[in-house]
Design an enzyme around this catalytic site. Structure first.
Site, PDB file in Angstrom:
ATOM      1  N   ASP A 114       0.854  -1.104  -0.035  1.00 15.38           N
ATOM      2  CA  ASP A 114      -0.098   0.004  -0.008  1.00 15.38           C
ATOM      3  C   ASP A 114       0.827   1.254   0.123  1.00 15.38           C
ATOM      4  O   ASP A 114       0.329   2.366   0.645  1.00 15.38           O
ATOM      5  CB  ASP A 114      -1.044   0.204   1.294  1.00 15.38           C
TER       6      ASP A 114
ATOM      7  N   LYS B 112       2.347   2.135  -4.957  1.00 11.46           N
ATOM      8  CA  LYS B 112       2.747   1.571  -6.291  1.00 11.46           C
ATOM      9  C   LYS B 112       1.848   1.854  -7.449  1.00 11.46           C
ATOM     10  O   LYS B 112       2.611   2.369  -8.504  1.00 11.46           O
ATOM     11  CB  LYS B 112       3.018   0.062  -5.918  1.00 11.46           C
TER      12      LYS B 112
ATOM     13  N   GLY C 146      -4.016  -4.405  -4.431  1.00 11.19           N
ATOM     14  CA  GLY C 146      -5.166  -3.551  -4.773  1.00 11.19           C
ATOM     15  C   GLY C 146      -4.496  -2.235  -5.127  1.00 11.19           C
ATOM     16  O   GLY C 146      -4.131  -1.485  -4.301  1.00 11.19           O
ATOM     17  N   HIS C 147      -4.135  -1.857  -6.343  1.00  7.66           N
ATOM     18  CA  HIS C 147      -3.510  -0.871  -6.609  1.00  7.66           C
ATOM     19  C   HIS C 147      -4.599   0.077  -7.205  1.00  7.66           C
ATOM     20  O   HIS C 147      -5.334   0.089  -8.076  1.00  7.66           O
ATOM     21  CB  HIS C 147      -2.398  -1.138  -8.154  1.00  7.66           C
TER      22      HIS C 147
ATOM     23  N   GLN D 250       3.375  -6.787  -4.037  1.00  5.03           N
ATOM     24  CA  GLN D 250       3.272  -6.352  -2.533  1.00  5.03           C
ATOM     25  C   GLN D 250       4.546  -5.818  -2.131  1.00  5.03           C
ATOM     26  O   GLN D 250       5.434  -5.810  -3.151  1.00  5.03           O
ATOM     27  CB  GLN D 250       2.908  -7.722  -1.835  1.00  5.03           C
TER      28      GLN D 250
HETATM   29  P1  GDP Z   1      -0.596   0.145  -3.691  1.00  5.48           P
HETATM   30  O1  GDP Z   1      -1.195  -1.185  -3.537  1.00  5.48           O
HETATM   31  O2  GDP Z   1       1.028   0.284  -3.433  1.00  5.48           O
HETATM   32  O3  GDP Z   1      -0.592   0.736  -5.253  1.00  5.48           O
HETATM   33  O4  GDP Z   1      -1.230   1.283  -2.780  1.00  5.48           O
HETATM   34  P2  GDP Z   1      -2.839   1.726  -2.828  1.00  5.48           P
HETATM   35  O5  GDP Z   1      -3.495   1.724  -4.071  1.00  5.48           O
HETATM   36  O6  GDP Z   1      -3.293   0.477  -1.777  1.00  5.48           O
HETATM   37  O7  GDP Z   1      -2.896   2.951  -1.702  1.00  5.48           O
HETATM   38  C1  GDP Z   1      -2.374   3.975  -2.220  1.00  5.48           C
HETATM   39  C2  GDP Z   1      -3.485   5.095  -1.958  1.00  5.48           C
HETATM   40  O8  GDP Z   1      -2.870   6.337  -1.837  1.00  5.48           O
HETATM   41  C3  GDP Z   1      -4.473   5.201  -3.312  1.00  5.48           C
HETATM   42  O9  GDP Z   1      -5.728   5.466  -2.963  1.00  5.48           O
HETATM   43  C4  GDP Z   1      -3.613   6.214  -4.201  1.00  5.48           C
HETATM   44  O10 GDP Z   1      -4.554   6.940  -5.181  1.00  5.48           O
HETATM   45  C5  GDP Z   1      -3.402   7.228  -2.909  1.00  5.48           C
HETATM   46  N1  GDP Z   1      -2.285   8.036  -3.419  1.00  5.48           N
HETATM   47  C6  GDP Z   1      -0.931   7.660  -3.980  1.00  5.48           C
HETATM   48  N2  GDP Z   1      -0.051   8.696  -4.047  1.00  5.48           N
HETATM   49  C7  GDP Z   1      -0.725   9.582  -3.143  1.00  5.48           C
HETATM   50  C8  GDP Z   1      -0.179  10.784  -2.758  1.00  5.48           C
HETATM   51  O11 GDP Z   1       0.871  11.276  -3.047  1.00  5.48           O
HETATM   52  N3  GDP Z   1      -1.101  11.611  -2.079  1.00  5.48           N
HETATM   53  C9  GDP Z   1      -2.421  11.251  -1.705  1.00  5.48           C
HETATM   54  N4  GDP Z   1      -3.010  11.966  -1.085  1.00  5.48           N
HETATM   55  N5  GDP Z   1      -2.730   9.994  -2.110  1.00  5.48           N
HETATM   56  C10 GDP Z   1      -1.909   9.277  -2.879  1.00  5.48           C
END
Ligand code: GDP
Length: 429
Positions: free
Chosen positions: A13, A16, A40-41, A222
């Site tokens: 999370d 990515k 869950g990206h 992950q």
């Molecule tokens: P992943 O699985 O690593 O892709 O991460 P997730 O999707 O689970 O969580 C990242 C969340 O943070 C998502 O809802 C993105 O839209 C949001 N997000 C990513 N970068 C930023 C940021 O720089 N600022 C904010 N406020 N939200 C972000």
């Protein structure tokens, strides 16, 4: 850019999906090399919001081909639903997605077993999507692969044997009623009609792309700290989430996987059980959770929140060979008076900068913090480093210094445009 790996350097999370979406602007191929529907990206493009579990985030860039490599595990129902959703929102998938014939199929019993087993004192907090049991079957050589769907007789035989074994186990251990193998076979052969047009020799496609100088982006599902070998075992996922998994999961030589971009969130979160040294007490965690919308994209579970753990991310960066850091969600820390980063642990009366190799020791680790001043300005529209508040730059410098890797890309909001480069080229819209 030639090829590049994007890998999380925390417990998942990290954002990515957003970083892949930004970098995919300059990629020809985006390749998932491990994991399954447990990922869950979340990607935001303008006002459109996408949660991608199996399809690589590159699908949102029209010129990009996406690959699900043989190191992944595929739940066909979930994948087909995701493809249908993307197509209904105007993204062409046919001809742009190649699913490896080598990827393993998540069967219904994998999901049942995942949920039934993850209870009691030894609970690890899985997503319940059948990932662990599916990988277990792969290693036990009792798994069923996507390519087996091409031969209904072979598929039927393998699946019947698998279902019979699971029926025995689930009935003996949990008193579960048996599944009808014929129903599973019929259901999956029905999925096969729509899935097979996407299936091919995905690994050969990736090797060809690398050989002809195409730009390939490898997408980790992950975080490194959830890697089955390098992570905080047993609180880990079932596959090689780090760059080590790229070679085996995408069928390419390790020498050709390219630069590594390690993604870190400006603070830390963790879903499920397992040690988390910098975890905040409930009230402070709730503040970060609300502001950062830290609820699981796959399960909706509230994420545990804490300060940035440089000991853990330094270790993850070392194991991954990270060349750059992409720091996400910096905007969420705005308004915190003081910021803290764990730079060492106190463990059994000694101070150490080493990340312990086992979860039991990590449970006893107490963080040693470095404190920095916070900022109050809204930074969500800042797209150049010079316009970041001084305290923000100092915080980024501290992350760089403590992790030992340059923070080349910074994200200040969920959208593509809310990104700024500090060295690495950022993909263009
Ligand atoms: P992943 O699985 O690593 O892709 O991460 P997730 O999707 O689970 O969580 C990242 C969340 O943070 C998502 O809802 C993105 O839209 C949001 N997000 C990513 N970068 C930023 C940021 O720089 N600022 C904010 N406020 N939200 C972000």
């Amino acid at each position: 850019m030639s090829s590049r790996v994007v890998v999380g350097l925390q417990w998942g999370d990290e954002g990515k999906g957003k970083v892949i979406d930004v970098l995919a602007g300059e990629a020809d191929l985006v390749v998932r090399y491990q994991g399954g529907g447990n990922a869950g990206h979340t990607v935001q493009v303008g006002h459109e919001h996408y949660v991608l579990h199996l399809v690589p985030a590159g699908i949102l860039r029209p010129g990009t081909t996406c690959v699900i490599g043989g190191g992944c595990v595929v739940d066909p129902e979930l994948l087909l639903a995701e493809i249908a959703q993307l197509e209904s929102r105007g993204h062409r998938v046919q001809g742009r997605l190649v699913v490896s014939a080598r990827a393993h199929l998540v069967l219904p019993a994998h999901k049942r077993w995942d949920v039934l087993r993850d209870k009691g004192a030894n609970r690890i907090g899985t997503t319940g999507r059948g990932i662990g049991p599916c990988y277990a079957d792969k290693v036990a050589r009792t798994g069923v692969r996507v390519g087996d769907l091409r031969d209904p007789d072979l598929f039927g035989n393998l699946t019947r044997a698998n279902v019979a074994e699971k029926n025995t186990i689930l009935s003996a251990l949990y008193g579960e009623p048996p599944s009808d193998p014929e129903e599973v076979v019929k259901r999956y052969l029905y999925f096969a009609e729509r899935l097979l047009p996407h299936v091919g020799d995905a690994e050969a496609r990736v090797r060809e792309a690398l050989g002809s100088g195409k730009r390939v982006l490898f997408e980790g599902a992950q975080g490194l700290l959830l890697d089955v070998d390098a992570g905080t075992y047993p609180f880990v996922t079932g596959s090689s989430a780090g760059p080590g998994g790229v070679a085996t999961g995408a069928g390419v030589p390790p020498s050709q996987t390219g630069d590594v971009v390690g993604v870190v969130k400006a603070y830390a979160t963790r879903v499920g059980e397992g040690p988390f040294p910098t975890e905040l007490p409930p009230e402070e965690a709730a503040r970060l959770r609300e502001r950062g919308a830290e609820f699981g994209a796959t399960t909706g579970r509230p994420r545990r929140c804490g300060w940035f753990d440089a000991v853990a991310s330094r270790y993850a960066a070392a194991v991954s060979g990270a060349d750059h850091l992409a720091v996400t969600k910096l905007d969420i820390l705005g308004g915190e008076k003081k910021l803290r980063l764990a730079v060492a642990y106190k463990l059994d009366g000694r101070e150490t900068t080493e990340f312990p190799g086992d979860a039991v020791a990590l449970h006893r680790a107490e963080p040693v913090y470095r404190e920095l001043p916070g900022w109050t300005e809204d930074i969500t529209d800042v797209t150049s480093e010079a316009r970041l508040p001084e305290a923000c730059r100092r915080y980024l410098d501290a992350i760089e210094e403590e992790v030992g890797v340059p923070a080349s890309l910074v994200s200040v909001g969920p959208e593509r445009r809310q990104s700024l480069a500090r060295g690495v080229e950022v993909g263009r819209e």
